[in-house]
Each structure stands twice: as structure tokens, then as C-alpha cells.
Design a protein around this motif. Sequence first.
Motif, PDB file in Angstrom:
ATOM      1  N   UNK A 145       0.840  -1.206   0.000  1.00  0.00           N
ATOM      2  CA  UNK A 145       0.000   0.000   0.000  1.00  0.00           C
ATOM      3  C   UNK A 145       0.871   1.250   0.000  1.00  0.00           C
ATOM      4  N   UNK A 146       0.614   2.122  -0.967  1.00  0.00           N
ATOM      5  CA  UNK A 146       1.218   3.452  -1.021  1.00  0.00           C
ATOM      6  C   UNK A 146       0.090   4.466  -1.017  1.00  0.00           C
ATOM      7  N   UNK A 147       0.220   5.510  -0.192  1.00  0.00           N
ATOM      8  CA  UNK A 147      -0.824   6.524  -0.110  1.00  0.00           C
ATOM      9  C   UNK A 147      -0.186   7.901  -0.186  1.00  0.00           C
ATOM     10  N   UNK A 148      -0.784   8.786  -0.976  1.00  0.00           N
ATOM     11  CA  UNK A 148      -0.231  10.120  -1.176  1.00  0.00           C
ATOM     12  C   UNK A 148      -1.259  11.166  -0.767  1.00  0.00           C
ATOM     13  N   UNK A 149      -0.794  12.177  -0.037  1.00  0.00           N
ATOM     14  CA  UNK A 149      -1.654  13.239   0.474  1.00  0.00           C
ATOM     15  C   UNK A 149      -1.069  14.599   0.104  1.00  0.00           C
ATOM     16  N   UNK A 150      -1.928  15.507  -0.370  1.00  0.00           N
ATOM     17  CA  UNK A 150      -1.505  16.822  -0.825  1.00  0.00           C
ATOM     18  C   UNK A 150      -1.125  17.745   0.333  1.00  0.00           C
ATOM     19  N   UNK A 173       3.917  12.703   0.710  1.00  0.00           N
ATOM     20  CA  UNK A 173       3.265  14.011   0.667  1.00  0.00           C
ATOM     21  C   UNK A 173       3.570  14.655  -0.678  1.00  0.00           C
ATOM     22  N   UNK A 174       2.531  14.983  -1.424  1.00  0.00           N
ATOM     23  CA  UNK A 174       2.721  15.571  -2.745  1.00  0.00           C
ATOM     24  C   UNK A 174       1.409  15.692  -3.472  1.00  0.00           C
ATOM     25  N   UNK A 175       1.484  16.066  -4.724  1.00  0.00           N
ATOM     26  CA  UNK A 175       0.292  16.238  -5.553  1.00  0.00           C
ATOM     27  C   UNK A 175      -0.157  14.877  -6.073  1.00  0.00           C
ATOM     28  N   UNK A 176      -1.267  14.401  -5.536  1.00  0.00           N
ATOM     29  CA  UNK A 176      -1.764  13.084  -5.937  1.00  0.00           C
ATOM     30  C   UNK A 176      -2.138  12.998  -7.401  1.00  0.00           C
TER      31      UNK A 176
END
Length: 372
Positions: A145-150, A173-176
Motif C-alpha cells: 500500500x502506497x498513499x499520497x496526500x496533498x 506528501x505531494x500532488x496526488x
Amino acid sequence: MTDQARLLLASLINTLTEGGHLRSTAWQQAAEAVPRHEFLRGGFFRRVQDAVPSAWEPVQESDPGWLETCYSDESLVTQVAGTIVPADIRGRIMREPTSSSTLPSLVLRMLEDLQVEPGMRVLEIGTGTGYSTALLAQRLGEENVTSIEYDEDVAARARTALGRLGIHPTLVTGDGLDGYADGAPYDRIIATCGVRTVPPAWIAQTRPGGIVLATVGGRLGPSELARLTVHDDGTASGPLLGGQVSFMLARPHLPPPLGLLPDMSVGQERGTSVGADVLDGWTSRFVVQAAVPEAQHLTLEHDGCREDVLIDVASGSWALHHDGRRWTVRQDGPHALWDSVEEHLQRWREAGAPDLARCTLHVTPGGDSCRW
């Protein structure tokens, strides 16, 4: 977890199962292992009843009813105005929500619709509180699982909550909207924010035969959940799943400020056979939105009659629909917005004005399109 929390979680699981949102044993077991209240330790905002305009008041962990509400099947706002959390407020605040914990029935419905199998690698767009991230990690293993949050603050709170439970997926953390190429290709991508168009990066980072599950909407409001299968040629297609699913739009997809309205006494005026009521119904408004994806809608009143305005701030195009003794439309700018609306509505009606669940969304390098 306390005895009270266990009982509340068990009751929520039962509600979701009876409602058809939890359909498989594997996801039921995952849901039973993830306490939702751990992701709401910072509190949430409750809408103030009958307040006009909408107002919110904080509910803290120490307040009566906090735990019971954590296990209700409702979305709970955790941030407003881009930075403000419940601990920052005493009293009420009249600003727009910018982050929330999505209602569990929708979270679990989407995870069921994702059609995962053991060993699959998933990219989640929009970590939020981390609740759905925890469910994915419980079902597939944190290493998959990889999850990205703006939002950096939202991401930090999710990381802390997941850490309290001993869950350590890859958190970015970045632009999904750009995905996360370092972990590609993925078997599945799931987005917990709304988008106006499916970003090319999501298609490129999903293996052929993989699935992208995303809520596609726009600036007129309606949005629908789409399950897209990625093809060898870099395109994707799949059905809208129905159910009027709504998420906050990804921040880069939010509409620009309207600013000063143009002079609407100019432009070309003509009669139209399409009434402004097409902007009221969910399905017809979705069709209109597909026709004019950059447009925003506002209503005015002139001489006792309603006027509906579609305006594309970026191009300067606008259309004003006058609901008098006969329907007229006046429009100006490089794009004839109401012409596009009429064209799309005609094609939809010629197909029998089907429900959105009978629509197939096609994503190509040239953009997204619905086919009935």
C-alpha cells in the motif's frame, strides 16, 4: 480498544453488512480490525443545524457523544478553510470544509468495488485521516500500500494515527494528481478525492489490465464513481457505477474565483428549446457538465424572472439563459457554451436519456468522454 468502542464498531459493521456495503468476508475482517475513532483523535466539526450560511462547531475527544459519532455512518469534517482543525476553534466557523473522514459505507463500498486480490499493489490518492489506508493495509499488507496526500498537516496527522496502530505503509506528501511514479506500476489506483478529468499519470502508472477507481465530477456539482480498466495502448475505459458519489474536488481542480462578472447585455441572443431545468437534475446536470467542463453556474433574477448563467472564467465565455415567456439564451466569448450544452443533451436524449450507470467513460490522451 475499550469495550464501548468494540461494541460500537461491531454495530457499525453490522449496519454496513445489512446495507450491502460490506459484501465479502475479507473486507469485513479488515473493517473489524480497524478502529475508526483512532483516526479522529483530533476531533471533528459538526454542522450547526439551521445555520445560514453553513456554520461548523468543533467536537473534541473529551466532548459527550464524540466516540458514538466516530462510529456513525456519516462523513466527519476534520479541517476547514485549508488549515483550521477543531482544536483551533471555540464557537462557530463559517468556512468551507477542506478535509474529512468519509462515511464508512462509501469507503467500504469503494474498496469492494476496487476488486483487489491478495498480493496486489495499490496506490491511494488522498490519505485523509488514514482510515481507508489502514483498511487497505489490513487487507493487502502494508508493504503493498502506497498513499499520497496533498496537505502536509493532514498527512502528518494520518501518519501519527497509523503509527499508533502499528501500521506503516508507504506514505508520500505531494500532488496526488501526479501519482507516485517511484512505486509504479500498480495493480490498482483508488482516489478519495474528486477530479474533473482522470489524470494521465494515473493511467500511465497502472499496469495494463489494472483498475483505476475514481470519482469524476466537475464544477457544476454532480460526480460519479468510475471503474476504469487500463488498456495496452495507454487508454482506459469502464462504467460509471451509479449512486451519486461525492468527494471534495482535488484542490488543483477547484474552480477559480468568479471575479467581476462580464457585461451580459452584449453577445448574441436566440431562442432555445432547452430549459434551464436541465441544470437542476443530477443526471442532466452531469451531461451538461461534460459538455462545458470549465463552466460554473450561478442564478440571477431580472424583472421577476430567473436567469441562469454558465461562465468559463479561463476563456471568458458565458451563456445567460432567460426563463421568461419563452426561453432565450444570450452568449459570448470564444466558446458558445449553450450550443455545446444542446449538442450533448441531444445525443443523450437520442440514446434514451439513460441513467448514468449505463454510461461508459473513455479516457484518452485527448481527454475524457462519456458514451451511452
